[in-house]
Motif scaffolding. Sequence first.
Motif, PDB file in Angstrom:
ATOM      1  N   GLN A 120       0.860  -1.283  -0.144  1.00 12.98           N
ATOM      2  CA  GLN A 120       0.001   0.228  -0.125  1.00 12.98           C
ATOM      3  C   GLN A 120       0.753   1.328   0.224  1.00 12.98           C
ATOM      4  N   CYS A 121       1.854   1.173   0.661  1.00 12.00           N
ATOM      5  CA  CYS A 121       2.855   2.358   0.653  1.00 12.00           C
ATOM      6  C   CYS A 121       3.474   2.756  -0.704  1.00 12.00           C
ATOM      7  N   LEU A 122       3.924   1.516  -1.482  1.00  6.97           N
ATOM      8  CA  LEU A 122       4.492   1.565  -2.717  1.00  6.97           C
ATOM      9  C   LEU A 122       3.496   2.095  -3.521  1.00  6.97           C
ATOM     10  N   LYS A 123       2.227   1.738  -3.357  1.00  2.36           N
ATOM     11  CA  LYS A 123       1.103   2.212  -4.290  1.00  2.36           C
ATOM     12  C   LYS A 123       0.896   3.714  -4.350  1.00  2.36           C
ATOM     13  N   ARG A 124       0.920   4.253  -2.730  1.00  2.00           N
ATOM     14  CA  ARG A 124       1.069   5.737  -2.599  1.00  2.00           C
ATOM     15  C   ARG A 124       2.124   6.467  -3.328  1.00  2.00           C
ATOM     16  N   LYS A 125       3.458   5.868  -3.041  1.00  2.00           N
ATOM     17  CA  LYS A 125       4.317   6.529  -3.644  1.00  2.00           C
ATOM     18  C   LYS A 125       4.006   6.681  -4.969  1.00  2.00           C
ATOM     19  N   ARG A 126       3.901   5.696  -5.851  1.00  2.00           N
ATOM     20  CA  ARG A 126       3.693   5.839  -7.308  1.00  2.00           C
ATOM     21  C   ARG A 126       2.467   7.132  -7.596  1.00  2.00           C
ATOM     22  N   LEU A 127       1.604   7.019  -6.870  1.00  2.00           N
ATOM     23  CA  LEU A 127       0.587   7.874  -7.082  1.00  2.00           C
ATOM     24  C   LEU A 127       1.176   9.373  -6.909  1.00  2.00           C
ATOM     25  N   TYR A 128       2.075   9.624  -5.905  1.00  2.00           N
ATOM     26  CA  TYR A 128       2.760  10.940  -5.791  1.00  2.00           C
ATOM     27  C   TYR A 128       3.715  11.214  -6.990  1.00  2.00           C
ATOM     28  N   GLU A 129       4.213  10.050  -7.460  1.00  2.00           N
ATOM     29  CA  GLU A 129       5.349  10.359  -8.352  1.00  2.00           C
ATOM     30  C   GLU A 129       4.626  10.435  -9.688  1.00  2.00           C
ATOM     31  N   GLN A 130       3.585  10.206  -9.737  1.00  2.00           N
ATOM     32  CA  GLN A 130       2.508  10.389 -10.912  1.00  2.00           C
ATOM     33  C   GLN A 130       2.100  11.880 -11.046  1.00  2.00           C
ATOM     34  N   GLN A 131       1.888  12.382  -9.885  1.00  2.00           N
ATOM     35  CA  GLN A 131       1.406  13.843  -9.636  1.00  2.00           C
ATOM     36  C   GLN A 131       2.558  14.764  -9.967  1.00  2.00           C
ATOM     37  N   VAL A 132       3.821  14.138  -9.294  1.00  2.00           N
ATOM     38  CA  VAL A 132       5.170  14.897  -9.646  1.00  2.00           C
ATOM     39  C   VAL A 132       5.307  15.324 -11.212  1.00  2.00           C
ATOM     40  N   GLU A 133       5.368  13.993 -11.871  1.00  5.60           N
ATOM     41  CA  GLU A 133       5.459  13.801 -13.432  1.00  5.60           C
ATOM     42  C   GLU A 133       4.224  14.976 -13.884  1.00  5.60           C
ATOM     43  N   GLN A 134       3.200  15.165 -13.623  1.00  6.94           N
ATOM     44  CA  GLN A 134       2.144  15.870 -13.986  1.00  6.94           C
ATOM     45  C   GLN A 134       2.533  17.420 -13.865  1.00  6.94           C
ATOM     46  N   LEU A 135       2.987  17.573 -12.542  1.00  8.89           N
ATOM     47  CA  LEU A 135       3.616  18.985 -12.277  1.00  8.89           C
ATOM     48  C   LEU A 135       4.774  19.398 -13.168  1.00  8.89           C
ATOM     49  N   GLY A 136       5.564  18.436 -13.365  1.00  8.54           N
ATOM     50  CA  GLY A 136       6.612  18.751 -14.391  1.00  8.54           C
ATOM     51  C   GLY A 136       6.332  19.044 -15.730  1.00  8.54           C
ATOM     52  N   ASN A 137       5.327  18.538 -16.193  1.00  9.32           N
ATOM     53  CA  ASN A 137       4.685  19.052 -17.499  1.00  9.32           C
ATOM     54  C   ASN A 137       3.883  20.184 -17.646  1.00  9.32           C
ATOM     55  N   PHE A 138       3.210  20.642 -16.374  1.00  8.04           N
ATOM     56  CA  PHE A 138       2.502  21.783 -16.263  1.00  8.04           C
ATOM     57  C   PHE A 138       3.981  22.935 -16.197  1.00  8.04           C
ATOM     58  N   GLN A 139       4.990  22.575 -15.518  1.00  9.41           N
ATOM     59  CA  GLN A 139       6.154  23.818 -15.307  1.00  9.41           C
ATOM     60  C   GLN A 139       6.939  23.793 -16.738  1.00  9.41           C
ATOM     61  N   LEU A 140       6.713  22.683 -17.563  1.00 10.21           N
ATOM     62  CA  LEU A 140       7.307  22.691 -19.033  1.00 10.21           C
ATOM     63  C   LEU A 140       6.567  23.644 -19.785  1.00 10.21           C
ATOM     64  N   ARG A 141       5.061  23.606 -19.718  1.00  8.43           N
ATOM     65  CA  ARG A 141       4.310  24.494 -20.560  1.00  8.43           C
ATOM     66  C   ARG A 141       4.464  25.924 -19.679  1.00  8.43           C
ATOM     67  N   ILE A 142       4.442  25.763 -18.747  1.00 10.03           N
ATOM     68  CA  ILE A 142       4.709  27.442 -18.307  1.00 10.03           C
ATOM     69  C   ILE A 142       5.661  27.990 -18.911  1.00 10.03           C
ATOM     70  N   HIS A 143       6.947  27.349 -19.012  1.00  9.28           N
ATOM     71  CA  HIS A 143       8.276  27.831 -19.677  1.00  9.28           C
ATOM     72  C   HIS A 143       8.150  28.082 -21.126  1.00  9.28           C
TER      73      HIS A 143
END
Length: 212
Positions: A61-84
């Motif tokens: 369960q901990c590893l599943k939550r880690k992957r969810l956080y990582e997906q959100q981090v990847e999404q935020l990275g895409n947002f930052q790239l678009r803003i740049h």
Amino acid sequence: MMNRLFGKPKQEGNALQTLDKLNETLEMLEKKEKVLLKKAGQEVEKAKEYTRAKNKRAAIQCLKRKRLYEQQVEQLGNFQLRIHDQMIMLEGAKATTETVDALRSGASAMKAMQKATNIDDVDKTMDEINEQTENMKQIQEALSTPIGSAADFDEDELEAELEELEGAELEEQLLQPTPMPSVPGRQPVRPAAPKRTAEEEELAALQAEMAL
């Protein structure tokens, strides 16, 4: 005309405000990304603890939550790239607008300068300069023309008289006696003193010694 004068500063202000807003959003996304990365790291530590406690289900369960956080981090990275990307495009458009405005100002200044210097006025000025130059040439020619008695002199007669003077000067130089050149550095030769014999040399030496 008034819209053009007051429209440009407003557009420039809007562009600056938009860039500021994009920077603020970018900073907010970076902060969220750090928080999510921290949470993902915490889930990894929890999974290790559950693994040591032989609680496999909790660790997964901990590893599943880690992957969810990582997906959100990847999404935020895409947002930052678009803003740049948006910021780069906006800064490029701003630079283009400023360049066009500068070129437009230069063209307006050039047009005003050409309007101030009409081609007809230039032609008229050049004609006046040429006329004054021609008048000055005529004045100088008139002043250099001989007047009075000097105007009656015959140039051919003056040249013939000059040639006679030159011939007489040359003939006078030829008739003058040529001085003999002296030999430099020649000194009168003095007669050589008679060479003394060996006895005379010895006697002179004795006399010199006795004089001492």
